[in-house]
Design a protein around this motif. Structure first.
Motif, PDB file in Angstrom:
ATOM      1  N   GLU A  83       0.882  -1.242   0.030  1.00 19.01           N
ATOM      2  CA  GLU A  83      -0.023  -0.013   0.179  1.00 19.01           C
ATOM      3  C   GLU A  83       0.815   1.312   0.027  1.00 19.01           C
ATOM      4  N   ASP A  84       2.129   1.083   0.752  1.00 24.31           N
ATOM      5  CA  ASP A  84       2.753   2.444   0.684  1.00 24.31           C
ATOM      6  C   ASP A  84       3.316   2.937  -0.817  1.00 24.31           C
ATOM      7  N   ALA A  85       3.485   1.890  -1.633  1.00 25.47           N
ATOM      8  CA  ALA A  85       3.893   2.124  -3.058  1.00 25.47           C
ATOM      9  C   ALA A  85       2.527   2.891  -3.748  1.00 25.47           C
ATOM     10  N   VAL A  86       1.606   2.546  -3.241  1.00 23.36           N
ATOM     11  CA  VAL A  86       0.345   3.216  -3.981  1.00 23.36           C
ATOM     12  C   VAL A  86       0.255   4.789  -3.444  1.00 23.36           C
ATOM     13  N   VAL A  87       0.590   4.996  -2.206  1.00 21.99           N
ATOM     14  CA  VAL A  87       0.425   6.220  -1.552  1.00 21.99           C
ATOM     15  C   VAL A  87       1.364   7.127  -2.423  1.00 21.99           C
ATOM     16  N   ILE A  88       2.627   6.416  -2.517  1.00 20.74           N
ATOM     17  CA  ILE A  88       3.794   7.372  -3.340  1.00 20.74           C
ATOM     18  C   ILE A  88       3.222   7.695  -4.618  1.00 20.74           C
ATOM     19  N   ALA A  89       2.645   6.797  -5.303  1.00 25.58           N
ATOM     20  CA  ALA A  89       2.187   6.947  -6.861  1.00 25.58           C
ATOM     21  C   ALA A  89       1.014   7.873  -6.760  1.00 25.58           C
ATOM     22  N   TYR A  90       0.127   7.891  -5.810  1.00 27.44           N
ATOM     23  CA  TYR A  90      -1.015   8.743  -5.769  1.00 27.44           C
ATOM     24  C   TYR A  90      -0.322  10.251  -5.705  1.00 27.44           C
ATOM     25  N   ALA A  91       0.520  10.462  -4.452  1.00 35.70           N
ATOM     26  CA  ALA A  91       1.059  11.806  -4.466  1.00 35.70           C
ATOM     27  C   ALA A  91       1.795  12.289  -5.586  1.00 35.70           C
ATOM     28  N   THR A  92       2.456  11.391  -6.393  1.00 43.55           N
ATOM     29  CA  THR A  92       2.857  11.998  -7.515  1.00 43.55           C
ATOM     30  C   THR A  92       1.992  12.072  -8.547  1.00 43.55           C
ATOM     31  N   VAL A  93       0.929  11.478  -8.687  1.00 52.67           N
ATOM     32  CA  VAL A  93      -0.027  11.859  -9.750  1.00 52.67           C
ATOM     33  C   VAL A  93      -0.568  12.952  -9.559  1.00 52.67           C
ATOM     34  N   TRP A  94      -1.322  13.248  -7.992  1.00 55.30           N
ATOM     35  CA  TRP A  94      -1.624  14.624  -7.908  1.00 55.30           C
ATOM     36  C   TRP A  94      -0.871  15.651  -8.280  1.00 55.30           C
ATOM     37  N   GLN A  95       0.313  15.578  -7.907  1.00 56.23           N
ATOM     38  CA  GLN A  95       1.233  16.953  -8.231  1.00 56.23           C
ATOM     39  C   GLN A  95       1.383  17.005  -9.710  1.00 56.23           C
ATOM     40  N   GLU A  96       1.697  15.716 -10.394  1.00 51.58           N
ATOM     41  CA  GLU A  96       2.056  16.055 -12.083  1.00 51.58           C
ATOM     42  C   GLU A  96       0.920  16.235 -12.692  1.00 51.58           C
ATOM     43  N   SER A  97      -0.355  15.703 -12.568  1.00 55.59           N
ATOM     44  CA  SER A  97      -1.614  15.593 -13.469  1.00 55.59           C
ATOM     45  C   SER A  97      -2.855  15.937 -12.783  1.00 55.59           C
ATOM     46  N   LYS A  98      -2.865  15.827 -11.421  1.00 54.08           N
ATOM     47  CA  LYS A  98      -4.399  15.722 -10.596  1.00 54.08           C
ATOM     48  C   LYS A  98      -5.153  14.611 -11.489  1.00 54.08           C
ATOM     49  N   PHE A  99      -4.557  13.540 -11.652  1.00 47.36           N
ATOM     50  CA  PHE A  99      -5.412  12.297 -12.041  1.00 47.36           C
ATOM     51  C   PHE A  99      -6.160  12.728 -13.509  1.00 47.36           C
ATOM     52  N   ILE A 100      -5.503  13.528 -14.372  1.00 41.92           N
ATOM     53  CA  ILE A 100      -6.133  13.682 -15.800  1.00 41.92           C
ATOM     54  C   ILE A 100      -5.262  13.259 -16.579  1.00 41.92           C
ATOM     55  N   ASN A 101      -5.187  12.315 -17.387  1.00 48.46           N
ATOM     56  CA  ASN A 101      -4.456  11.951 -18.440  1.00 48.46           C
ATOM     57  C   ASN A 101      -4.125  12.938 -19.432  1.00 48.46           C
ATOM     58  N   ILE A 102      -3.317  13.753 -19.389  1.00 50.85           N
ATOM     59  CA  ILE A 102      -3.072  14.642 -20.367  1.00 50.85           C
ATOM     60  C   ILE A 102      -2.024  14.515 -21.293  1.00 50.85           C
ATOM     61  N   GLU A 103      -2.237  15.218 -22.450  1.00 52.38           N
ATOM     62  CA  GLU A 103      -1.422  15.076 -23.751  1.00 52.38           C
ATOM     63  C   GLU A 103      -0.402  15.855 -23.900  1.00 52.38           C
ATOM     64  N   TYR A 104       0.082  16.530 -22.767  1.00 52.16           N
ATOM     65  CA  TYR A 104       1.076  17.914 -22.949  1.00 52.16           C
ATOM     66  C   TYR A 104       1.492  18.015 -21.555  1.00 52.16           C
ATOM     67  N   GLY A 105       2.695  18.774 -21.388  1.00 56.43           N
ATOM     68  CA  GLY A 105       3.368  19.009 -20.338  1.00 56.43           C
ATOM     69  C   GLY A 105       4.594  19.869 -20.436  1.00 56.43           C
ATOM     70  N   ASP A 106       5.455  19.769 -19.402  1.00 54.33           N
ATOM     71  CA  ASP A 106       6.632  20.375 -19.398  1.00 54.33           C
ATOM     72  C   ASP A 106       7.588  19.665 -20.447  1.00 54.33           C
ATOM     73  N   ARG A 107       8.070  20.593 -21.805  1.00 59.91           N
ATOM     74  CA  ARG A 107       8.815  20.036 -22.562  1.00 59.91           C
ATOM     75  C   ARG A 107       8.091  18.632 -23.316  1.00 59.91           C
ATOM     76  N   ASP A 108       8.530  17.388 -23.056  1.00 64.64           N
ATOM     77  CA  ASP A 108       7.804  16.355 -23.871  1.00 64.64           C
ATOM     78  C   ASP A 108       7.112  15.280 -22.792  1.00 64.64           C
ATOM     79  N   SER A 109       6.845  15.939 -21.687  1.00 65.08           N
ATOM     80  CA  SER A 109       6.212  15.113 -20.648  1.00 65.08           C
ATOM     81  C   SER A 109       4.870  14.912 -21.204  1.00 65.08           C
ATOM     82  N   LEU A 110       4.379  13.491 -20.599  1.00 67.07           N
ATOM     83  CA  LEU A 110       2.853  13.265 -21.041  1.00 67.07           C
ATOM     84  C   LEU A 110       2.329  12.458 -19.937  1.00 67.07           C
TER      85      LEU A 110
END
Length: 284
Positions: A83-110
């Motif tokens: 479960e700790d791994a899921v918490v880490i993944a969730y914190a990452t996704v909240w910061q990076e995309s807010k759980f929206i699978n976006i087709e853009y980002g900084d430079r070539d981030s997706l």
């Protein structure tokens, strides 16, 4: 009194009356305006949303966010991640995309994790696949020594190597609530409602196939003896189905003695009339 003086005197009398009258009108208008209460505009009720409950805390999130969160959690089951791994993944996704699978980002981030093709995370179409992207994140996390003993933001940064790693820290509390809700350990902890006209055509077979792709286990194979350490796989599959019901046109999800119905709206889950607890997942 001369006629001219009488005219001047009359003029000033009239002017005084007008001045007093206008003053009274302005004062009355000011009083009327200032005595009015501000209009209270009711917030429109959300037509599509999900409620998640974990660690005795409840939050509302968007249906798309819930569907992606359920998948990020489900992939952890396929890799037997804690479960700790899921918490880490969730914190990452909240910061990076807010759980929206976006087709853009900084430079070539997706995508959910904002992974970059130029940094060998995969081809763009692969990164935009939530299952592939999540699996890639967990595989990298596995390589971080003692990641379970590290602060969440440090473990996330070890994988992401972003410009501001401490930013992940702000999402830890909500991520723990979500992990408890989606890993199945708290039963029917996720409920969603949506407008019928926005849902896809019923595709139970497609939902089952995606469940197997996400979790690495077919829902028809439940119950699973000695399941992954991530959580309770049967309930986790059930809440995944609820979170993804709109995309697969599901009208009901039944697991054990609980049933979620799309027609129930915000009420969501209810006890099955016969009360028989079954370790099978039924989608309709």
């Amino acid at each position: 009194m001369p006629r001219k003086q009488r005219r001047v005197s009359a003029f000033f009398k009239i002017l005084a009356v007008l001045t007093v009258t206008c003053g009274l009108l302005l004062a009355g208008g000011y009083y009327a305006i200032t005595s009015l209460k501000p209009l209270e505009v009711a917030e429109p009720e959300p037509t599509e949303s999900c409620t998640i409950t974990g660690n005795e805390d409840t939050h509302d999130i968007d249906v798309e966010q819930a569907a992606n969160a359920a998948t990020v959690n489900g992939v952890a089951f396929s890799l037997d991640m804690p479960e700790d791994a899921v918490v880490i993944a969730y914190a990452t996704v909240w910061q990076e995309s807010k759980f929206i699978n976006i087709e853009y980002g900084d430079r070539d981030s997706l995508g959910l994790f904002q992974q970059r093709p130029s940094q060998e995370w995969g081809e763009p179409d692969q990164i935009m696949d939530q299952v592939f992207a999540t699996r890639s994140f967990y595989e990298e996390l596995k390589e971080v020594p003692d990641y379970q003993e590290m602060p969440v933001y440090e473990a996330a940064q070890a994988v992401q190597r972003s410009a501001d790693g401490f930013a992940y820290d702000q999402h830890e509390d909500l991520s723990r609530v979500m992990a408890a809700a989606f890993n199945g350990s708290e039963g029917p902890a996720v409920s969603c409602w949506y407008e019928p006209e926005t849902s896809a055509k019923s595709d139970v077979a497609g939902a089952k196939a995606e469940l197997e792709r996400v979790f690495g286990t077919a829902p028809d194979d439940l119950p699973v003896a000695d399941g992954p350490q991530t959580g309770e796989i049967g309930w986790s599959m059930a809440v995944w189905a609820v979170a993804n019901a709109r995309d697969y046109g599901l009208r009901s999800v039944t697991y054990g003695d609980q049933r979620w119905r799309a027609a129930a709206g915000e009420d969501g889950w209810s006890t099955v009339p016969d009360g028989a607890a079954r370790a099978t997942l039924v989608l309709k």
